[in-house]
Design a protein around this motif. Structure first.
Motif, PDB file in Angstrom:
ATOM      1  N   ALA A  33     -23.492   3.183   2.290  1.00 35.05           N
ATOM      2  CA  ALA A  33     -22.092   2.891   2.005  1.00 35.05           C
ATOM      3  C   ALA A  33     -21.341   2.685   3.310  1.00 35.05           C
ATOM      4  O   ALA A  33     -21.629   3.341   4.314  1.00 35.05           O
ATOM      5  CB  ALA A  33     -21.470   4.049   1.227  1.00 35.05           C
ATOM      6  N   GLY A  34     -20.378   1.785   3.283  1.00 35.78           N
ATOM      7  CA  GLY A  34     -19.503   1.610   4.421  1.00 35.78           C
ATOM      8  C   GLY A  34     -18.574   2.807   4.539  1.00 35.78           C
ATOM      9  O   GLY A  34     -18.322   3.521   3.571  1.00 35.78           O
ATOM     10  N   VAL A  35     -18.067   3.038   5.744  1.00 30.58           N
ATOM     11  CA  VAL A  35     -17.208   4.185   5.999  1.00 30.58           C
ATOM     12  C   VAL A  35     -15.815   3.686   6.360  1.00 30.58           C
ATOM     13  O   VAL A  35     -15.672   2.811   7.223  1.00 30.58           O
ATOM     14  CB  VAL A  35     -17.774   5.062   7.131  1.00 30.58           C
ATOM     15  N   ALA A  62     -13.700   8.194   3.818  1.00 35.80           N
ATOM     16  CA  ALA A  62     -14.213   7.886   2.474  1.00 35.80           C
ATOM     17  C   ALA A  62     -15.393   6.930   2.577  1.00 35.80           C
ATOM     18  O   ALA A  62     -15.409   6.042   3.431  1.00 35.80           O
ATOM     19  CB  ALA A  62     -13.109   7.263   1.616  1.00 35.80           C
ATOM     20  N   THR A  63     -16.356   7.130   1.708  1.00 34.59           N
ATOM     21  CA  THR A  63     -17.476   6.189   1.601  1.00 34.59           C
ATOM     22  C   THR A  63     -17.486   5.526   0.229  1.00 34.59           C
ATOM     23  O   THR A  63     -18.210   4.557   0.024  1.00 34.59           O
ATOM     24  CB  THR A  63     -18.830   6.893   1.848  1.00 34.59           C
ATOM     25  N   ALA A  64     -16.701   6.054  -0.699  1.00 36.81           N
ATOM     26  CA  ALA A  64     -16.610   5.457  -2.036  1.00 36.81           C
ATOM     27  C   ALA A  64     -15.376   4.555  -2.062  1.00 36.81           C
ATOM     28  O   ALA A  64     -14.311   4.929  -2.548  1.00 36.81           O
ATOM     29  CB  ALA A  64     -16.530   6.543  -3.097  1.00 36.81           C
ATOM     30  N   SER A  98      -8.709   1.662   7.038  1.00 37.14           N
ATOM     31  CA  SER A  98      -9.298   1.062   8.240  1.00 37.14           C
ATOM     32  C   SER A  98     -10.813   1.096   8.058  1.00 37.14           C
ATOM     33  O   SER A  98     -11.395   2.174   7.856  1.00 37.14           O
ATOM     34  CB  SER A  98      -8.904   1.858   9.490  1.00 37.14           C
ATOM     35  N   VAL A  99     -11.464  -0.068   8.095  1.00 42.35           N
ATOM     36  CA  VAL A  99     -12.922  -0.157   7.976  1.00 42.35           C
ATOM     37  C   VAL A  99     -13.493   0.141   9.364  1.00 42.35           C
ATOM     38  O   VAL A  99     -13.269  -0.622  10.309  1.00 42.35           O
ATOM     39  CB  VAL A  99     -13.360  -1.554   7.489  1.00 42.35           C
ATOM     40  N   GLY A 177     -20.739  -3.631  14.730  1.00 36.95           N
ATOM     41  CA  GLY A 177     -21.128  -3.640  13.329  1.00 36.95           C
ATOM     42  C   GLY A 177     -20.434  -2.531  12.568  1.00 36.95           C
ATOM     43  O   GLY A 177     -19.710  -1.718  13.144  1.00 36.95           O
ATOM     44  N   PRO A 178     -20.667  -2.478  11.267  1.00 39.84           N
ATOM     45  CA  PRO A 178     -20.013  -1.464  10.442  1.00 39.84           C
ATOM     46  C   PRO A 178     -20.654  -0.086  10.623  1.00 39.84           C
ATOM     47  O   PRO A 178     -21.844   0.021  10.912  1.00 39.84           O
ATOM     48  CB  PRO A 178     -20.242  -1.974   9.023  1.00 39.84           C
ATOM     49  N   LEU A 179     -19.862   0.934  10.420  1.00 37.15           N
ATOM     50  CA  LEU A 179     -20.382   2.288  10.345  1.00 37.15           C
ATOM     51  C   LEU A 179     -20.842   2.505   8.911  1.00 37.15           C
ATOM     52  O   LEU A 179     -20.106   2.192   7.970  1.00 37.15           O
ATOM     53  CB  LEU A 179     -19.295   3.301  10.724  1.00 37.15           C
TER      54      LEU A 179
END
Length: 190
Positions: A33-35, A62-64, A98-99, A177-179
């Motif tokens: 999941a993205g954070v 949040a990850t959801a 914030s992604v 990249g994404p966390l």
């Protein structure tokens, strides 16, 4: 012939459907999941008292979090029932997301701590700007930022699903990249 218990008969695991908390948690930990950091402003507790603190910034990891609709632009975040952010967004409808990038793992960890220090101290050394639509902190260097207004709240087990209309969407950083969150740890692609 295999005998299947009825849906109303509790199984040894304690859940009618036969899935224990540990089994469910283990299975879902295999979903990457993205954070994101969800932020909002808490209004002053005593607006008529000049000595009382002003607005307080509140944040939670949040990850959801997911996109729900393009037209209109809607997103969803799942909040633990009774969490500070759940209580706050029940009172006021404006919030931001914030992604986080892979280099912002420390921010995710900081806002995910149990029994943590005040949010004011957590924001102290994090670069951010205030959202023009919400006033909520938007983390500097994030992959993307969104400002939202709550459209709907849905009770779902021990969580509240908050669906928000996206008021602003920006892509301030194309770097990194994404966390990700996978198997109980923060990770990065590659």
């Amino acid at each position: 012939m295999l005998k299947t218990p009825s849906p109303t008969t509790p199984l040894p695991s304690g859940h009618a459907e036969g899935v224990s908390n540990d089994e469910f948690r283990a299975a879902m930990s295999r979903l990457a999941a993205g954070v994101v950091l969800v932020t909002a402003q808490e209004p002053p507790l005593a607006p008529d008292d000049p000595e009382a603190p002003g607005v307080e910034d509140v944040g939670m990891t949040a990850t959801a979090f997911m996109s729900v609709s393009l037209d209109p632009p809607l997103v969803l975040v799942s909040l633990r029932e009774g969490a500070r952010m759940d209580d706050l967004l029940a009172e006021q409808p404006l919030w931001a997301v914030s992604v986080l990038t892979e280099s912002q793992r420390h921010i995710a960890g900081r806002f995910a701590m149990k029994g943590r220090i005040s949010d004011r101290l957590l924001f102290e050394d994090i670069p951010y700007v205030r959202g023009e639509a919400t006033g909520a902190p938007l983390v500097g260097g994030a992959l993307a930022t969104l400002e939202c207004r709550t459209e709907q709240r849905v009770a779902a087990g021990d969580h509240t699903l908050v669906i928000g209309r996206v008021l602003t969407a920006r892509v301030p950083s194309a770097e990194g990249g994404p966390l990700l969150y996978f198997r109980g740890r923060y990770r990065q692609l590659g």
